[in-house]
Scaffold this motif. Structure first.
Motif: not given
Length: 483
Positions: A93-101, A207-213, A222-224
């Motif tokens: 399910l993480s792939k949709s987060f990566t695509a969003l970034a 860090d990108y996911l934390k700051d921008n998503v 939530t964390f990566n």
């Protein structure tokens, strides 16, 4: 008076019937209160977990931009109750987060989706020149030309330790297909995308996911992570399981580099917020948001989602997540503004239909009945236990019967018997290529095959041993008769 009353009652009944038909039917979901729906969901999920040997799970339901339901079930290995704030790996399910970034960076003009990936990494020196033609969009759509056979993922040894290492594989890899010509689900495609986010975004992927998503959406729990080792070492995350003979067996998740395609850990409460964001358009502009939710050029896989549309449900986006001891499912009905996500502390199992549990919750939200299928994990595992016992009994009986037999074993019968009885023996070493074929070319390691179908493997092993013992007895009697 009585006759007049009867006529009046009949007339009023007809009027009410006409009005009811004119007004249209009221759905079962609308006629029930939210409290009734939650109770029905709760009963259904608990029954489903009992019918499939799943120790613990968490469910999130978002509806009309709000969290409708966020609940945990069961306990972890230390006896702690699972709640809506218990962290679970969500795997792919993480792939949709990566695509969003990636799309966020594209919206800022920092990434061109149709530019070659190699444009952003001038130090790449691939032997296969087609690698230079892989675009960012190809990676998002899983049409890069890479697959598990050409570029090992789960079976890679040693595993990668960081995103900085992954581009090295592109220098030596030979593509299975020309970029953009074939779909092949391949986790490293999303590792390259995560590396692109780091390269262009100027900070670590986590860090990108934390700051921008995560933080903008209020996903505060939530964390990566980069590898499954970080999951194993985190005491807040329930221990994962696989199933053997109908019983969940606790096991550490094997080491696997998952940064990008499968590294996010989240909670039911946070996943409800994530699903709400798919309707709100807070993280992307309308044009890119629409592209984000669309199917790809080859099949339904788009950008981190499987995107489909039908007359009944309208537009839906979904994804499943698989680790060897964890599982996750997510379906979002965009036109209905309904999202359902569920995380489990048991892994991929050949006899448990996780997606059917999520579909059952969707049925309840539609006002339909959701039942437990007869072919559930518990019943199939019980049948395999009985089959294994019967196989062992048959093996012993067949040998005893052979030893009492007086009729001579001919050479022809021995050859035929050898061929037939070696077939089950050959199935075991062929399981890996069989599963690779069924799984669209994904290469599964042996520990993964074991967790996928442990009880079936035990039965196949019992069948193989029974046949080998029978053959040994036949050959012994054959050569004894020829002396």
């Amino acid at each position: 008076m009585a006759i007049a009353f009867k006529k009046f009652s009949l007339m009023m009944g007809c009027i009410l019937l006409i009005l009811a038909c004119w007004a249209g039917p009221v759905s079962a979901a609308e006629s029930r209160s939210d409290a009734d729906l939650r109770r029905e969901i709760d009963d259904y999920v608990r029954s489903s977990l009992r019918a499939n040997p799943i120790p613990a799970a968490a469910l999130a339901v978002s509806r009309n931009g709000e969290t409708f339901y966020a609940q945990g079930y069961g306990t972890d290995g230390d006896g702690r109750e699972i709640t809506g704030s218990t962290p679970f790996p969500i795997a792919s399910l993480s792939k949709s987060f990566t695509a969003l970034a990636v799309l966020q960076l594209a919206e800022k003009g920092l990434v061109d989706l149709d530019a070659p990936y190699a444009t952003y990494f001038p130090n790449l020196a691939p032997k296969d020149e087609r690698v230079r033609k892989i675009t960012v969009r190809n990676l998002l759509n899983q049409t890069s030309g890479l697959n598990d056979k050409a570029n090992p993922d789960m079976t890679r040894s040693p595993q990668y330790r960081s995103l900085e290492e992954i581009n090295q594989a592109l220098d030596g890899v030979k593509l299975a297909h020309d970029p953009g010509t074939a779909y092949s689900y391949h986790n490293p495609n999303y590792q390259y995308l995560a590396r692109l986010v780091e390269q262009v975004g100027g900070q670590s992927f986590a860090d990108y996911l934390k700051d921008n998503v995560f933080e903008p959406l209020g996903m505060n729990h939530t964390f990566n992570v980069g590898t499954t080792r970080q999951i194993v070492e985190n005491p807040a995350i329930p221990r994962g399981h696989y199933v053997l003979w109908g019983r969940p067996v606790s096991r550490e998740e094997p080491l696997w580099f998952i940064d990008g395609p499968a590294g996010i850990v989240s909670t039911a409460e946070d996943m409800a917020r994530w699903m709400q964001a798919q309707y709100e358009g807070r993280l992307l502009g309308p044009e890119l948001m629409e592209a984000y939710h669309q199917a790809g050029p080859i099949g339904p896989y788009g950008m981190g989602w499987l995107a489909e549309k039908d007359e009944r449900e309208g537009r839906t986006i979904s994804h499943s997540g698989i680790l060897w001891t964890y599982k996750a499912e997510e379906t979002i009905f965009l036109d209905r503004k309904l999202g359902i996500a569920m995380m489990f502390d048991s892994g991929l199992n050949a006899f448990v239909d996780y997606s059917a549990i999520v579909e059952g919750v969707a049925k309840i939200m539609r006002g339909e009945e959701a039942g437990i299928p007869l072919a559930n994990g518990r019943n199939i595992e019980t049948a395999l236990i009985a089959l294994t016992a019967a196989t062992i009994g048959w093996g012993v009986y067949s040998i005893l019967r052979l030893r009492r037999r007086r009729k001579r074993i001919t050479t022809v019968r021995l050859v035929v018997s050898t061929v037939l009885r070696l077939l089950p023996v050959l199935i075991l070493p062929l399981l890996s290529p069989i599963l690779s074929f069924v799984g669209g070319g994904r290469v599964v390691p042996w520990f993964g095959i074991w967790t996928l179908m442990a009880s079936l493997i035990v039965w196949l092993a019992a069948l193989a041993l029974a046949n080998l013992a029978n053959l040994a007895c036949r050959y012994r009697l054959y050569f004894q008769a020829r002396r």
